[in-house]
Design a protein around this motif. Structure first.
Motif, mmCIF file in Angstrom:
data_model
loop_
_atom_site.group_PDB
_atom_site.id
_atom_site.type_symbol
_atom_site.label_atom_id
_atom_site.label_comp_id
_atom_site.label_asym_id
_atom_site.label_seq_id
_atom_site.Cartn_x
_atom_site.Cartn_y
_atom_site.Cartn_z
ATOM 1 N N ILE A 1 -14.464 -51.910 -10.302
ATOM 2 C CA ILE A 1 -15.018 -51.163 -9.165
ATOM 3 C C ILE A 1 -16.285 -51.846 -8.644
ATOM 4 N N GLU A 2 -17.114 -52.340 -9.553
ATOM 5 C CA GLU A 2 -18.356 -53.012 -9.148
ATOM 6 C C GLU A 2 -18.079 -54.274 -8.328
ATOM 7 N N ASN A 3 -16.966 -54.921 -8.616
ATOM 8 C CA ASN A 3 -16.637 -56.168 -7.925
ATOM 9 C C ASN A 3 -15.768 -55.953 -6.687
ATOM 10 N N ALA A 4 -15.372 -54.699 -6.441
ATOM 11 C CA ALA A 4 -14.469 -54.419 -5.326
ATOM 12 C C ALA A 4 -15.186 -54.596 -3.995
ATOM 13 N N GLU B 1 -11.199 -44.560 -3.879
ATOM 14 C CA GLU B 1 -10.022 -44.031 -4.579
ATOM 15 C C GLU B 1 -10.086 -44.343 -6.072
ATOM 16 N N ALA B 2 -10.549 -45.545 -6.399
ATOM 17 C CA ALA B 2 -10.652 -45.943 -7.803
ATOM 18 C C ALA B 2 -11.706 -45.113 -8.529
ATOM 19 N N ASP C 1 -7.634 -31.716 -33.973
ATOM 20 C CA ASP C 1 -6.307 -31.628 -33.363
ATOM 21 C C ASP C 1 -5.947 -33.040 -32.898
ATOM 22 N N PHE C 2 -5.510 -33.856 -33.841
ATOM 23 C CA PHE C 2 -5.342 -35.281 -33.594
ATOM 24 C C PHE C 2 -4.220 -35.577 -32.602
ATOM 25 N N GLU C 3 -3.162 -34.797 -32.675
ATOM 26 C CA GLU C 3 -2.036 -35.012 -31.765
ATOM 27 C C GLU C 3 -2.474 -34.832 -30.315
ATOM 28 N N SER C 4 -3.206 -33.765 -30.057
ATOM 29 C CA SER C 4 -3.679 -33.506 -28.705
ATOM 30 C C SER C 4 -4.705 -34.547 -28.275
ATOM 31 N N ALA C 5 -5.538 -34.985 -29.208
ATOM 32 C CA ALA C 5 -6.543 -36.005 -28.895
ATOM 33 C C ALA C 5 -5.869 -37.304 -28.466
ATOM 34 N N ILE C 6 -4.823 -37.680 -29.180
ATOM 35 C CA ILE C 6 -4.093 -38.907 -28.840
ATOM 36 C C ILE C 6 -3.445 -38.788 -27.463
ATOM 37 N N GLU C 7 -2.849 -37.639 -27.216
ATOM 38 C CA GLU C 7 -2.166 -37.432 -25.937
ATOM 39 C C GLU C 7 -3.130 -37.554 -24.757
ATOM 40 N N LYS C 8 -4.291 -36.925 -24.872
ATOM 41 C CA LYS C 8 -5.267 -36.968 -23.772
ATOM 42 C C LYS C 8 -5.869 -38.367 -23.623
ATOM 43 N N ALA C 9 -6.111 -39.029 -24.747
ATOM 44 C CA ALA C 9 -6.674 -40.383 -24.687
ATOM 45 C C ALA C 9 -5.694 -41.346 -24.034
ATOM 46 N N GLU C 10 -4.425 -41.217 -24.375
ATOM 47 C CA GLU C 10 -3.415 -42.092 -23.777
ATOM 48 C C GLU C 10 -3.280 -41.842 -22.278
ATOM 49 N N ASP C 11 -3.390 -40.578 -21.868
ATOM 50 C CA ASP C 11 -3.352 -40.266 -20.435
ATOM 51 C C ASP C 11 -4.545 -40.896 -19.718
ATOM 52 N N ALA C 12 -5.716 -40.797 -20.342
ATOM 53 C CA ALA C 12 -6.921 -41.383 -19.742
ATOM 54 C C ALA C 12 -6.774 -42.897 -19.614
ATOM 55 N N GLU C 13 -6.237 -43.527 -20.652
ATOM 56 C CA GLU C 13 -6.045 -44.985 -20.626
ATOM 57 C C GLU C 13 -5.076 -45.390 -19.518
ATOM 58 N N GLU C 14 -3.993 -44.642 -19.392
ATOM 59 C CA GLU C 14 -2.990 -44.973 -18.378
ATOM 60 C C GLU C 14 -3.560 -44.838 -16.967
ATOM 61 N N ILE C 15 -4.326 -43.784 -16.725
ATOM 62 C CA ILE C 15 -4.929 -43.582 -15.400
ATOM 63 C C ILE C 15 -5.879 -44.728 -15.069
ATOM 64 N N ALA C 16 -6.692 -45.102 -16.049
ATOM 65 C CA ALA C 16 -7.673 -46.173 -15.821
ATOM 66 C C ALA C 16 -6.976 -47.511 -15.555
ATOM 67 N N ASN D 1 -3.878 -48.058 -14.420
ATOM 68 C CA ASN D 1 -3.179 -48.032 -13.130
ATOM 69 C C ASN D 1 -4.155 -48.178 -11.970
ATOM 70 N N ALA D 2 -5.305 -47.513 -12.082
ATOM 71 C CA ALA D 2 -6.315 -47.607 -11.022
ATOM 72 C C ALA D 2 -6.857 -49.033 -10.920
ATOM 73 N N LYS D 3 -7.037 -49.688 -12.059
ATOM 74 C CA LYS D 3 -7.534 -51.074 -12.067
ATOM 75 C C LYS D 3 -6.522 -52.009 -11.408
ATOM 76 N N ASP D 4 -5.239 -51.797 -11.742
ATOM 77 C CA ASP D 4 -4.196 -52.647 -11.151
ATOM 78 C C ASP D 4 -4.132 -52.466 -9.638
ATOM 79 N N GLU D 5 -4.232 -51.221 -9.178
ATOM 80 C CA GLU D 5 -4.192 -50.960 -7.736
ATOM 81 C C GLU D 5 -5.394 -51.579 -7.037
ATOM 82 N N LEU D 6 -6.535 -51.505 -7.703
ATOM 83 C CA LEU D 6 -7.753 -52.060 -7.106
ATOM 84 C C LEU D 6 -7.671 -53.585 -7.018
ATOM 85 N N GLU D 7 -7.095 -54.209 -8.011
ATOM 86 C CA GLU D 7 -6.957 -55.668 -8.011
ATOM 87 C C GLU D 7 -6.019 -56.133 -6.909
ATOM 88 N N ASN D 8 -5.008 -55.314 -6.632
ATOM 89 C CA ASN D 8 -4.020 -55.695 -5.620
ATOM 90 C C ASN D 8 -4.472 -55.331 -4.208
#
Length: 384
Positions: free
Chosen positions: A326-329, A337-338, A360-375, A377-384
């Motif tokens: 984002i800093e380099n955009a 949007e990013a 609640d490790f299962e829920s922690a993993i699920e939310k962390a993976e969602d956060a990683e995926e969003i970040a 995808n946003a980085k890929d869109e910004l690069e393109n």
């Protein structure tokens, strides 16, 4: 002795008056008696006419009620259950709605949804039937007895909670040979209608008699049941497994219905019945609590703390990469949007860390993976 002409005339006139009175008296009496007789006859005729009219009206009402009952018996089906839509369901909902403790929402829609199912379960639990949530044969038999209490086709408000209605229904359910049309035993049937039968059967059996349990003992059992139900409610609030929560809530409803009945029995002086119901309510709540804890433990065992921490670290790395991009955009629109995606990912990461703290490790993993995926995808869109 001589009389004047005037005196003679007066005397003669008086005699004539007396003679006329004597002559006309029978006729007058006859006329009076005739009038009285006619009046009495007319009044009696009116009374008879009124009674005949009243009899006809009552006969018509009886026939109407018989017709209404026949219609209910003919139309109310066995096997009504969740997911069905039918006028029979609407009739049942109208009845259940007369007691907010059984059917709090009181919706009369004709659709047999989850709320109607829960209401049927409460109805069954109160009457000590098997809590299937479906209108089986025994449940239908009881519902029909309540339908008999309709007035001009309408269900009176508060019918299910009306004092003395249980006893009234019990008397109707007794057949000519003294047996109950609904089976009375220790495990199934409308046991609330069979208390006298149970009392008679258990007389002289020591601990099974009503008098063998004191009100203090019954109250103690009720207090324990209340504690078990409170523990179950707390565990449900903390649980994460949706299926396990649903099962536990059903058990909670059953236990609460039994507890309510136990309190009523204690108030009526039926200490043994109150004690038995409270003990059963406590067991239902405790079993549900153990099962819920077991399912939650199994769920947590599927993911370890280390795995949750690794997922959170991966999410942090993805978010850091997005911040750098984002800093380099150069495109302001793409950058805006990013940044929105970045905020969303950071919120999820924060939630994941909270779940980790709560183990609640299962829920922690699920939310962390969602956060990683969003970040990412946003980085890929910004690069393109």
């Amino acid at each position: 002795m001589t009389y004047s002409t005037q005196t003679k005339q007066y005397f003669i006139g008086l005699c004539l008056v007396v003679l006329m009175a004597i002559a006309f008296a029978p006729a007058a009496n006859a006329e009076t008696n005739s009038t009285s007789t006619n009046t009495t006859t007319t009044s009696a005729s009116k009374d008879i006419s009124s009674l005949l009219a009243l009899l006809q009206s009552l006969t018509k009402q009886v026939e109407d009620l018989k017709k209404q009952l026949a219609e209910v018996r003919a139309e109310l089906k066995d096997g009504l259950k969740e997911g069905m839509s039918d006028d029979d369901v609407k009739k049942i909902q109208e009845l259940l709605a007369t007691d907010p403790t059984i059917y709090p929402k009181g919706l009369v829609t004709g659709y047999y949804g989850p709320m109607t199912k829960e209401a049927i379960i409460r109805f069954q639990a109160r009457h000590e039937l098997k809590t299937t949530g479906e209108v089986d044969a025994e449940t239908k038999a009881l519902l029909l007895e309540y339908f008999k209490e309709r007035t001009n086709g309408q269900i009176p408000p508060g019918l299910l909670s009306a004092p003395g209605i249980d006893k009234k229904i019990k008397m109707r359910l007794i057949t000519e040979n003294g047996e109950m049309r609904i089976k009375c035993d220790d495990k199934k049937g409308a046991a609330f209608l069979c208390k006298e039968e149970f009392k008679h059967k258990n007389k002289g059996k020591g601990s099974t008699t009503t008098d063998s349990v004191s009100s203090t003992t019954a109250q103690s059992a009720i207090d324990k049941a209340e504690g078990a139900i409170a523990d179950l409610e707390e565990e449900i609030d903390d649980a994460t497994d949706e299926d396990a929560i649903e099962d536990a809530e059903e058990s909670l409803d059953d236990a609460q219905a039994l507890l309510d009945r136990a309190e009523d029995e204690l108030e009526d002086g039926n200490n043994k019945s109150a004690y038995d119901k409270a003990v059963k309510a406590e067991k239902i709540a405790e079993d549900a609590l153990d099962e819920l804890k077991g399912k939650d433990d199994d769920s947590n065992d599927e993911a370890t703390e280390e795995e949750a921490e690794d997922a959170i670290d991966d999410a942090k790395d993805a978010i850091s990469d997005l911040e750098e991009e984002i800093e380099n955009a150069t495109s302001s629109d793409a950058k805006t949007e990013a940044e929105e995606k970045l905020a969303e990912a950071e919120d999820l990461l924060e939630d994941a860390e909270d779940e980790l703290d709560d183990e609640d490790f299962e829920s922690a993993i699920e939310k962390a993976e969602d956060a990683e995926e969003i970040a990412k995808n946003a980085k890929d869109e910004l690069e393109n």
